[in-house]
Design an enzyme around this catalytic site. Structure first.
Site, PDB file in Angstrom:
ATOM      1  N   THR A  30      61.468  55.793  71.618  1.00  0.00           N
ATOM      2  CA  THR A  30      61.096  54.529  70.854  1.00  0.00           C
ATOM      3  C   THR A  30      59.574  55.626  72.048  1.00  0.00           C
ATOM      4  O   THR A  30      58.025  55.154  71.359  1.00  0.00           O
ATOM      5  CB  THR A  30      60.937  53.814  72.594  1.00  0.00           C
ATOM      6  OG1 THR A  30      61.596  53.954  74.016  1.00  0.00           O
ATOM      7  CG2 THR A  30      61.807  53.097  71.829  1.00  0.00           C
ATOM      8  N   HIS A  74      65.586  60.509  79.376  1.00  0.00           N
ATOM      9  CA  HIS A  74      65.824  61.104  78.140  1.00  0.00           C
ATOM     10  C   HIS A  74      66.364  62.563  78.800  1.00  0.00           C
ATOM     11  O   HIS A  74      66.096  63.894  78.400  1.00  0.00           O
ATOM     12  CB  HIS A  74      63.679  61.709  78.182  1.00  0.00           C
ATOM     13  CG  HIS A  74      63.662  60.637  77.279  1.00  0.00           C
ATOM     14  ND1 HIS A  74      63.785  60.693  76.021  1.00  0.00           N
ATOM     15  CD2 HIS A  74      62.167  59.927  77.422  1.00  0.00           C
ATOM     16  CE1 HIS A  74      62.528  59.801  75.562  1.00  0.00           C
ATOM     17  NE2 HIS A  74      62.235  59.396  76.407  1.00  0.00           N
ATOM     18  N   ASP A 128      58.697  59.372  81.342  1.00  0.00           N
ATOM     19  CA  ASP A 128      58.042  58.616  80.005  1.00  0.00           C
ATOM     20  C   ASP A 128      59.461  57.267  79.715  1.00  0.00           C
ATOM     21  O   ASP A 128      60.947  58.047  80.500  1.00  0.00           O
ATOM     22  CB  ASP A 128      57.511  59.113  79.211  1.00  0.00           C
ATOM     23  CG  ASP A 128      58.426  60.790  78.553  1.00  0.00           C
ATOM     24  OD1 ASP A 128      59.436  60.462  79.284  1.00  0.00           O
ATOM     25  OD2 ASP A 128      58.260  60.348  77.047  1.00  0.00           O
ATOM     26  N   GLU A 129      59.075  56.405  79.773  1.00  0.00           N
ATOM     27  CA  GLU A 129      60.521  55.642  79.425  1.00  0.00           C
ATOM     28  C   GLU A 129      61.453  55.717  80.030  1.00  0.00           C
ATOM     29  O   GLU A 129      62.867  56.131  79.423  1.00  0.00           O
ATOM     30  CB  GLU A 129      60.917  55.801  77.770  1.00  0.00           C
ATOM     31  CG  GLU A 129      59.143  55.997  76.906  1.00  0.00           C
ATOM     32  CD  GLU A 129      59.705  56.404  74.964  1.00  0.00           C
ATOM     33  OE1 GLU A 129      60.225  55.671  74.914  1.00  0.00           O
ATOM     34  OE2 GLU A 129      60.604  57.502  74.833  1.00  0.00           O
ATOM     35  N   VAL A 130      61.501  54.913  81.066  1.00  0.00           N
ATOM     36  CA  VAL A 130      62.378  55.142  81.667  1.00  0.00           C
ATOM     37  C   VAL A 130      63.704  53.342  81.555  1.00  0.00           C
ATOM     38  O   VAL A 130      62.809  52.890  82.231  1.00  0.00           O
ATOM     39  CB  VAL A 130      62.541  55.478  83.254  1.00  0.00           C
ATOM     40  CG1 VAL A 130      63.715  55.649  84.096  1.00  0.00           C
ATOM     41  CG2 VAL A 130      61.237  56.721  83.469  1.00  0.00           C
TER      42      VAL A 130
END
Lengths: 535, 535
Positions: free
Chosen positions: A21, B269, B329-331
């Site tokens: 994302t 990630h 980012d984006e956890v």
């Protein structure tokens, strides 16, 4: 087909299909299971798979003419194809290996028999709209026409080339499966064109629609009017296609079963023609004086038609295909309206202020000229829309509008009895982020309201890659594998619509193209066993 | 600068800028006049042009160290650069020509004197955030630092290399001008990385942000934990970066003044890390049982931090740059929420149901670990947004939101006293039809509400090319010249915003890249004197 290489790739694809994302893209996630059809692309009409497998070795494997084949050793088209397929199977590097008396193993396949059954083998002639492209394969003895089943070859876990016993019965759904490339907005070196013809053959594309000239440049070197490219090409020596170049392209295509249909678009899209052919274009006026700029071809001068007669006489001799594409799209009337001579002519003809009547006047005269060259013609849909009188065998090329509009157009064209080609959903120059191949794959040229007879008038379609943003630097990865989606739509049966199965096969097919040196871009996060070696 | 080659190209661009509406794109038409700055890209801070021109001949031209230069023949970085620039000027083919006693003409320039004035010449050390990148050039005697003014060289009408007397005073607006490449979603062969480092240097990009691993694959071969790539790469031999590969990339970059900042993104990630390092990732639960899938790095185990200590100790030794990018980012909290051990730990720590506190707990421990390696760190904006305690020299990398949102974020980050990098408007993986480079060009990282002191905390930005749809087949044309637009925004003065002038210079700059073998894609219909030779 059980291909370990294929399975490995697809497991990775499955694993990597979770969305990233950082790119904020909501993508319909595809479930990438290996397809039972392995990497076959486009999918044949009928496939019967078996678990029985055979080894293939480069030293002993041969492709030979079957005993009763109607084409044999003297058919160089066929012999060239054997050599090409052999190299795809075993790689160029391995050709050196010689068979030093090694005996073949018990389950080794040593011979592919090619049995041409059609009376016209087209060894020396050109492919046409009516060429027989059907093919049957049987276990052990293959009866093929032109395209061999080498997509069935895979490497087993020890790297040995293998093939499973498979029965294929195949033929195309549509006879006309084309790709348009534009060599005017950017000049495309011959090398790029040939590489893409090779890739078209890998995807069973059988028409190269060569949009060779346009407003921006005139790279076609005409023997009759050499000033056209001398003045109208980007450069008169480095950015032109000589007669020898054109001949090479046509022959390279012929050997791969691909027709070359040139487009010389008039009366619009002709700015570059005007540079080398004075008085061909309409002088535009600003008030009562010529402004110094020019509009479409000047339809009111006899010299225009003299020129077109000579020009298309040459074109019909240079390009052997039975069809020529005459364009006819997007004629801007502004310049015609500004010109007093044109206005006077309109009055004389009783056209009033209807400039589409003037356009039709021009086109009708042009079609009469081309008819004398004994060519059929394809034209963009506007010519039909404007009511120009057309020969019954004219091909109408649909390119405009949204889905509803192009489906209405297909209905109208076919209800008028004309044959038609679809391109609207396949403008591959229009890029967007994500897997846009899925949209291309889902479009079907027979999806419109009409009778069965109307549907039969749809002879195929073309993927178009216009050249504003495309040249040798980015053409090939932008075209492939996106055009492969169109290729399957036009070849395979109408009910071949499983997008997950397509994703799986196309992913492996894309790696096959990469393996053959073609920089076909990825569908999604994944890898190929052998990544592209260029930059 | 008066470049005939440049003028010719631009006349063609002007001519061809009429829209092709087959593509139904309404494009703001650019008026493409040749720029008075010729093909200079990025535009230097100060340029004084003159009409006085000199010839350059490959046989007599030399690049030499000025008498008082602080770096000379023993500086191999400099001598390598001379050789590279000489080849750019005259082409590799012409190196064979020898000066056979020919006398130089009256207006021939035979020497480029390079006078390094900075006390630290960085011949053997690595470039850094504080490297002096300024440069002055004077007619006849050039005083340069690192990047020579070879963009001034042009071919006159007889093909002779010429240069106009020009005074340049140059320095970058921002110290950090980066490009992110992603070698996890697709493996990028070393050859592709090196070619793009070369191109970065042509565009004065000085940071290669190597997003080397991610969910999809772990190609970095760790000496300490070889299982990470053994299990986590797409293939353990063909799809990995060995220590020798990494060293080569770093040295190739160093010789071109480019820093290599690796990113090892955690705790999200990290799917590929889990394959070779059992227990590193959080087991997700389905009800009361482990589901077999894994989430982010497990933040509640001591073994996690032991691993990270050893891993980042290796990374800090392998990558010489003073900074490492730690991601963050984006956890996704879903898996953590499902795991009963994590829930218990949350209770013990008094985190309630606020999983961003758990994220901060992990990140703070990680930052402490990395601090012991004496590296500075860069993190994606979420780490700042979640209130993690950061060292004052932390770099906050802004990537989210629309224009208003990222401008607010830049204001917030800098008002908190942190330095920042912008990437949001420069996600080059997001493609669209048309000239999207114009949008990239118009974005300015200092356009937000804040004091002068805040603006000074913006140290630059990065263009990002995430890898979902990019591999060796299409990376280079997708990156160039679109990233060149970002390069000029980050190098040139804030008021360099004339989009027509930029179009003109960038068009010629793009052909220069093509001339040097880089498949940089076209901006619009046009041609280059020498088209790309690959496919």
């Amino acid at each position: 087909m059980s291909s370990r290489t294929g399975k490995e790739i697809l497991n990775v694809l499955l694993y990597s299909s979770r969305p990233q994302t950082q790119n904020r893209l909501e993508e319909a996630e595809l479930v990438a299971q290996p397809s039972k059809y392995g990497s076959l692309w486009p999918l044949p009409q009928k496939v019967q798979l078996s678990e029985v497998s055979f080894k293939l070795t480069s030293s002993s494997f041969r492709i030979v003419d079957a005993k009763d084949s109607t084409a044999g050793p003297s058919c160089s088209l066929l012999q060239d194809a054997y050599r090409r397929y052999y190299e795809y199977m075993f790689g160029i590097a391995k050709r050196q290996q010689l068979n030093k008396g090694r005996r073949t193993g018990p389950s080794e396949l040593t011979e592919l028999q090619v049995w041409i059954t059609s009376p016209d083998s087209e060894c020396d002639s050109y492919p046409s709209l009516t060429s027989d492209e059907s093919c049957e394969s049987l276990p052990h003895s293959y009866h093929l026409h032109r395209v061999a089943g080498i997509q069935l070859v895979y490497e087993d876990e020890y790297g040995a080339k293998s093939i499973n016993s498979t029965t294929i019965s195949d033929f195309p759904r549509f006879a006309h499966r084309g790709i348009l490339l534009d060599s005017s907005r950017h000049f495309l070196p011959i090398k790029v064109i040939l590489a893409n013809l090779e890739t078209m053959a890998m995807n069973k594309i059988n028409v190269f629609h060569w949009h060779i000239v346009d407003d921006q440049s005139f790279p076609y070197l005409s023997r009759t009017f050499p000033q056209l490219s001398q003045q109208g090409a980007y450069h008169p020596y480095t950015h032109v296609y000589t007669p020898a170049d054109v001949k090479m392209v046509i022959e390279f295509a012929r050997l791969r079963g691909i027709r070359v249909i040139p487009e010389f678009d008039t009366p619009g899209h002709t700015q570059s023609w005007g540079k080398g052919q004075p008085d061909l274009l309409t002088p535009c006026y600003s008030g009562s004086k010529p402004s110094g700029t020019f509009g479409p071809v000047n339809p009111i001068l006899n010299t225009t038609y003299d020129f077109m007669s000579q020009f298309f006489k040459e074109i019909s001799a240079v390009f052997p295909d039975a069809y020529v594409h005459l364009g006819g799209d997007e004629v801007d009337f502004t310049c015609w309206k500004s010109n007093p001579d044109i206005q006077k002519f309109m009055d004389q003809q009783g056209f009033g202020q209807d400039y589409s009547k003037l356009e039709s006047f021009y086109i009708q005269k042009l079609l009469d000229i081309v008819t004398t060259t004994e060519k059929g013609y394809t034209i963009w849909q506007e010519v039909f829309d404007n009511g120009v009188k057309l020969k019954p065998d004219t091909l109408i090329h649909v390119w405009k509008g949204n889905q509803q509009q192009y489906q209405n157009e297909m209905a109208n064209v076919t209800s008028s009895g004309y044959r038609t080609l679809l391109s609207t959903p396949w403008y591959l120059n229009r890029i967007s982020y994500g897997q846009d191949w899925q949209g291309h794959y889902k479009a079907d040229p027979q999806d419109f309201k009409g009778t069965e007879a109307q549907k039969k008038l749809v002879i195929g379609g073309e993927a178009c890659l216009w050249g504003e943003y495309v040249d040798a630097t980015n053409l090939t990865p932008r075209l492939w594998p996106r055009a492969s989606a169109v290729a399957e739509r036009l070849w395979s049966a109408k009910d071949v619509t499983d997008i997950n199965d397509a994703f799986s096969r196309l992913s492996v097919h894309r790696c096959r193209m990469v393996d053959r040196g073609i920089p076909a871009e990825p569908l999604f996060s994944s890898y190929c066993p052998h990544e592209y070696k260029g930059i």
